[in-house]
Design an enzyme around this catalytic site. Structure first.
Site, PDB file in Angstrom:
ATOM      1  N   ARG A  26     -57.948  39.205 -14.820  1.00  0.00           N
ATOM      2  CA  ARG A  26     -56.721  39.450 -14.041  1.00  0.00           C
ATOM      3  C   ARG A  26     -57.026  40.064 -12.672  1.00  0.00           C
ATOM      4  NH1 ARG A  26     -51.716  39.569 -17.319  1.00  0.00           N
ATOM      5  NH2 ARG A  26     -52.097  37.828 -18.693  1.00  0.00           N
ATOM      6  N   ARG A  30     -51.084  42.124  -9.918  1.00  0.00           N
ATOM      7  CA  ARG A  30     -50.071  43.029  -9.359  1.00  0.00           C
ATOM      8  C   ARG A  30     -50.597  44.358  -8.855  1.00  0.00           C
ATOM      9  NH1 ARG A  30     -45.954  42.558 -14.270  1.00  0.00           N
ATOM     10  NH2 ARG A  30     -47.950  42.196 -15.284  1.00  0.00           N
ATOM     11  N   ARG A  39     -46.889  36.711  -3.754  1.00  0.00           N
ATOM     12  CA  ARG A  39     -45.962  36.341  -4.819  1.00  0.00           C
ATOM     13  C   ARG A  39     -44.523  36.343  -4.302  1.00  0.00           C
ATOM     14  NH1 ARG A  39     -44.504  38.998 -10.619  1.00  0.00           N
ATOM     15  NH2 ARG A  39     -43.389  40.410  -9.253  1.00  0.00           N
ATOM     16  N   ASP A  76     -51.910  30.200 -15.492  1.00  0.00           N
ATOM     17  CA  ASP A  76     -51.602  30.968 -16.700  1.00  0.00           C
ATOM     18  C   ASP A  76     -51.831  30.114 -17.937  1.00  0.00           C
ATOM     19  OD1 ASP A  76     -50.338  33.717 -17.435  1.00  0.00           O
ATOM     20  OD2 ASP A  76     -49.418  32.274 -18.797  1.00  0.00           O
ATOM     21  N   TYR A 153     -47.380  31.859 -28.846  1.00  0.00           N
ATOM     22  CA  TYR A 153     -46.278  31.888 -27.877  1.00  0.00           C
ATOM     23  C   TYR A 153     -45.317  30.712 -28.094  1.00  0.00           C
ATOM     24  CZ  TYR A 153     -48.827  35.505 -25.347  1.00  0.00           C
ATOM     25  OH  TYR A 153     -49.461  36.668 -25.006  1.00  0.00           O
TER      26      TYR A 153
HETATM   27  O1  1CP Z   1     -56.876  36.698 -12.117  1.00  0.00           O
HETATM   28  C1  1CP Z   1     -56.880  36.120 -13.214  1.00  0.00           C
HETATM   29  O2  1CP Z   1     -57.399  36.615 -14.243  1.00  0.00           O
HETATM   30  C2  1CP Z   1     -56.360  34.693 -13.286  1.00  0.00           C
HETATM   31  C3  1CP Z   1     -55.018  34.501 -13.714  1.00  0.00           C
HETATM   32  C4  1CP Z   1     -54.505  34.726 -15.124  1.00  0.00           C
HETATM   33  C5  1CP Z   1     -55.124  34.561 -16.389  1.00  0.00           C
HETATM   34  C6  1CP Z   1     -56.576  34.284 -16.709  1.00  0.00           C
HETATM   35  C7  1CP Z   1     -53.164  35.038 -15.365  1.00  0.00           C
HETATM   36  C8  1CP Z   1     -52.175  35.308 -14.312  1.00  0.00           C
HETATM   37  N1  1CP Z   1     -52.936  34.993 -16.716  1.00  0.00           N
HETATM   38  C9  1CP Z   1     -54.101  34.730 -17.378  1.00  0.00           C
HETATM   39  C10 1CP Z   1     -54.323  34.576 -18.819  1.00  0.00           C
HETATM   40  C11 1CP Z   1     -53.251  34.943 -19.767  1.00  0.00           C
HETATM   41  N2  1CP Z   1     -51.890  34.794 -19.644  1.00  0.00           N
HETATM   42  C12 1CP Z   1     -53.506  35.444 -21.066  1.00  0.00           C
HETATM   43  C13 1CP Z   1     -54.887  35.619 -21.654  1.00  0.00           C
HETATM   44  C14 1CP Z   1     -55.555  36.865 -21.204  1.00  0.00           C
HETATM   45  C15 1CP Z   1     -54.952  38.155 -21.678  1.00  0.00           C
HETATM   46  O3  1CP Z   1     -54.971  38.421 -22.888  1.00  0.00           O
HETATM   47  O4  1CP Z   1     -54.499  38.911 -20.812  1.00  0.00           O
HETATM   48  C16 1CP Z   1     -52.276  35.653 -21.706  1.00  0.00           C
HETATM   49  C17 1CP Z   1     -52.037  36.203 -23.111  1.00  0.00           C
HETATM   50  C18 1CP Z   1     -51.248  35.239 -20.814  1.00  0.00           C
HETATM   51  C19 1CP Z   1     -49.792  35.212 -21.076  1.00  0.00           C
HETATM   52  C20 1CP Z   1     -49.049  36.018 -20.079  1.00  0.00           C
HETATM   53  N3  1CP Z   1     -48.863  35.621 -18.779  1.00  0.00           N
HETATM   54  C21 1CP Z   1     -48.518  37.320 -20.224  1.00  0.00           C
HETATM   55  C22 1CP Z   1     -48.572  38.167 -21.492  1.00  0.00           C
HETATM   56  C23 1CP Z   1     -47.316  37.993 -22.251  1.00  0.00           C
HETATM   57  C24 1CP Z   1     -47.176  38.832 -23.510  1.00  0.00           C
HETATM   58  O5  1CP Z   1     -46.256  39.670 -23.527  1.00  0.00           O
HETATM   59  O6  1CP Z   1     -47.907  38.637 -24.493  1.00  0.00           O
HETATM   60  C25 1CP Z   1     -47.943  37.679 -18.996  1.00  0.00           C
HETATM   61  C26 1CP Z   1     -47.202  38.935 -18.658  1.00  0.00           C
HETATM   62  C27 1CP Z   1     -48.210  36.606 -18.086  1.00  0.00           C
HETATM   63  C28 1CP Z   1     -47.866  36.524 -16.639  1.00  0.00           C
HETATM   64  C29 1CP Z   1     -49.023  36.607 -15.703  1.00  0.00           C
HETATM   65  N4  1CP Z   1     -50.112  35.750 -15.727  1.00  0.00           N
HETATM   66  C30 1CP Z   1     -50.960  36.053 -14.680  1.00  0.00           C
HETATM   67  C31 1CP Z   1     -50.382  37.143 -13.962  1.00  0.00           C
HETATM   68  C32 1CP Z   1     -50.959  37.759 -12.712  1.00  0.00           C
HETATM   69  C33 1CP Z   1     -49.191  37.492 -14.612  1.00  0.00           C
HETATM   70  C34 1CP Z   1     -48.202  38.550 -14.180  1.00  0.00           C
HETATM   71  C35 1CP Z   1     -47.110  37.845 -13.463  1.00  0.00           C
HETATM   72  C36 1CP Z   1     -46.564  38.534 -12.290  1.00  0.00           C
HETATM   73  O7  1CP Z   1     -47.079  38.402 -11.185  1.00  0.00           O
HETATM   74  O8  1CP Z   1     -45.561  39.205 -12.501  1.00  0.00           O
END
Ligand code: 1CP
Length: 344
Positions: A26, A30, A39, A76, A153
């Site tokens: 990540r 943010r 964003r 994502d 999911y």
């Molecule tokens: O910089 C990076 O790492 C690249 C981008 C990236 C990656 C690899 C994002 C952007 N998401 C992911 C993987 C991801 N997404 C995973 C696997 C890794 C982990 O366990 O963290 C998972 C479970 C998700 C699903 C997801 N997407 C969630 C979790 C939901 C939950 O409650 O279980 C969330 C909140 C997101 C949104 C998201 N994805 C990425 C970002 C930066 C964000 C936040 C969005 C924003 O800007 O508000």
């Protein structure tokens, strides 16, 4: 000759480097003010993922700021369900929501795996942009969610603390559950193949919820789909490097590295690093495993723990990373301090 190979690719080939290459899960996100600005320009998170120019920009932001050894394409894991025809949206302050899959009927309404590229084309374009734009020493990582994690999911329609709805479907309607896992597995092979063709040198599979699979279920729904994906990718692209991340698998990490032909195992922060150095690192490169909360609290503890992780893994191939994603409340200055402690 080896000098011209990117440091992270050397570690992934099994070389022990004096200073480990670094990236962060990540890393575009943010905690960075420049991410929040881009964003806002995109409007919302999904629009950012599908806007190749802006997704390229946010992928490059942490590279400019910190000179990480790898960039990970901004996207994502939930884009694959969307490409398969599930509805996907994000509720501000809460997280993702999806239409749910709980019956053969729901599954029948999804599209064919061969049609996913139409939705995912902007991601491939982002990767092509990044191949051009990245510094020559920086590697490019593509990724996807692992089938079990993506299925949790798609079944619940949201993130869940214990993946209860997915476990229930697995038990009560195994044919639907198995068919869903197979559909996601096949889509993931096609998705990652296109990412590699577009220029990803490394791909990572995120099995973020592997820790809730026990015994036979871990073999069947984490290990087996990984074997299928990794075998298919290596047959097509023998040079691609693959990172596995069965988060929370504890001692089952050993079964995973013994059975899945990944090049690197990403270790979560719940795993003891001394144990990982003894039991996993002799078999392959290890990535990990600083506790991301240290980037919120900082101080001496951050420096000491960073150095301890480097020291624990110094006798084998190691990529420095966090044990899970950096959180929005982390301080960008603490990231600089962590890197300084590693690179000196
Ligand atoms: O910089 C990076 O790492 C690249 C981008 C990236 C990656 C690899 C994002 C952007 N998401 C992911 C993987 C991801 N997404 C995973 C696997 C890794 C982990 O366990 O963290 C998972 C479970 C998700 C699903 C997801 N997407 C969630 C979790 C939901 C939950 O409650 O279980 C969330 C909140 C997101 C949104 C998201 N994805 C990425 C970002 C930066 C964000 C936040 C969005 C924003 O800007 O508000």
């Amino acid at each position: 000759m080896t000098q011209s190979i990117k440091p992270i690719l050397r570690a992934l080939s099994g070389e022990t480097l004096q200073t480990p290459p670094i990236w962060m899960m990540r890393q575009a996100g943010r905690y960075l003010p420049e991410y929040m600005a881009t964003r806002a320009e995109a409007g919302d998170f999904l629009s950012l993922c599908y806007n190749s120019d802006l997704a390229t920009e946010v992928t490059l932001q942490p590279i400019r700021r910190y000179a990480f050894d790898a960039a990970i394409v901004f996207a994502d894991i939930l884009l694959v369900p969307q490409a398969l025809g599930a509805k996907l949206w994000f509720v501000t302050g809460e997280g993702p929501r999806l239409s749910t899959i709980t019956s053969m009927d729901d599954l029948g309404k999804l599209g064919s795996v061969d049609d996913i590229h139409e939705t995912l084309a902007p991601i491939y374009q982002t990767i092509r942009n990044l191949s051009e734009a990245l510094p020559k020493e920086t590697a490019l990582i593509g990724f996807a969610g692992s089938p079990w994690t993506v299925a949790t999911y798609m079944i619940a329609g949201r993130g869940t603390p214990d993946q209860g709805p997915a476990h229930m479907l697995m038990r009560e309607n195994t044919p639907v559950f198995d068919a869903l896992i197979e559909r996601i597995t096949d889509a993931t092979i096609l998705y990652l193949s296109e990412q590699i063709k577009a220029g990803a040198e490394i791909v990572k599979l995120f099995d973020s919820w592997a820790g809730s699979l026990n015994g036979e279920a871990f073999d069947r729904y984490s290990i087996a789909p990984h074997v299928k994906i990794v075998t298919a990718l290596k047959a097509q692209f023998p040079d691609v490097k693959i990172i596995g991340f069965p988060r929370g698998a504890s001692e089952k990490y050993i079964d995973f590295v013994d059975q899945v032909a990944v090049d690197c195992i990403a270790v979560d922060n719940g795993t003891n690093s001394v144990w990982a150095a003894e039991n996993l690192q002799p078999k392959m490169c290890v990535q990990g495993n600083l506790d991301p909360s240290l980037l919120v609290t900082g101080g001496e503890k951050l420096i000491a723990e960073t150095k301890r992780v480097v020291d624990t893994f110094k006798n084998g191939p190691h990529i420095f990373n966090l044990g899970h994603g950096i959180t929005p409340d982390a301080s960008p200055e603490n990231v600089s301090r962590m890197i300084e402690a590693i690179r000196g």
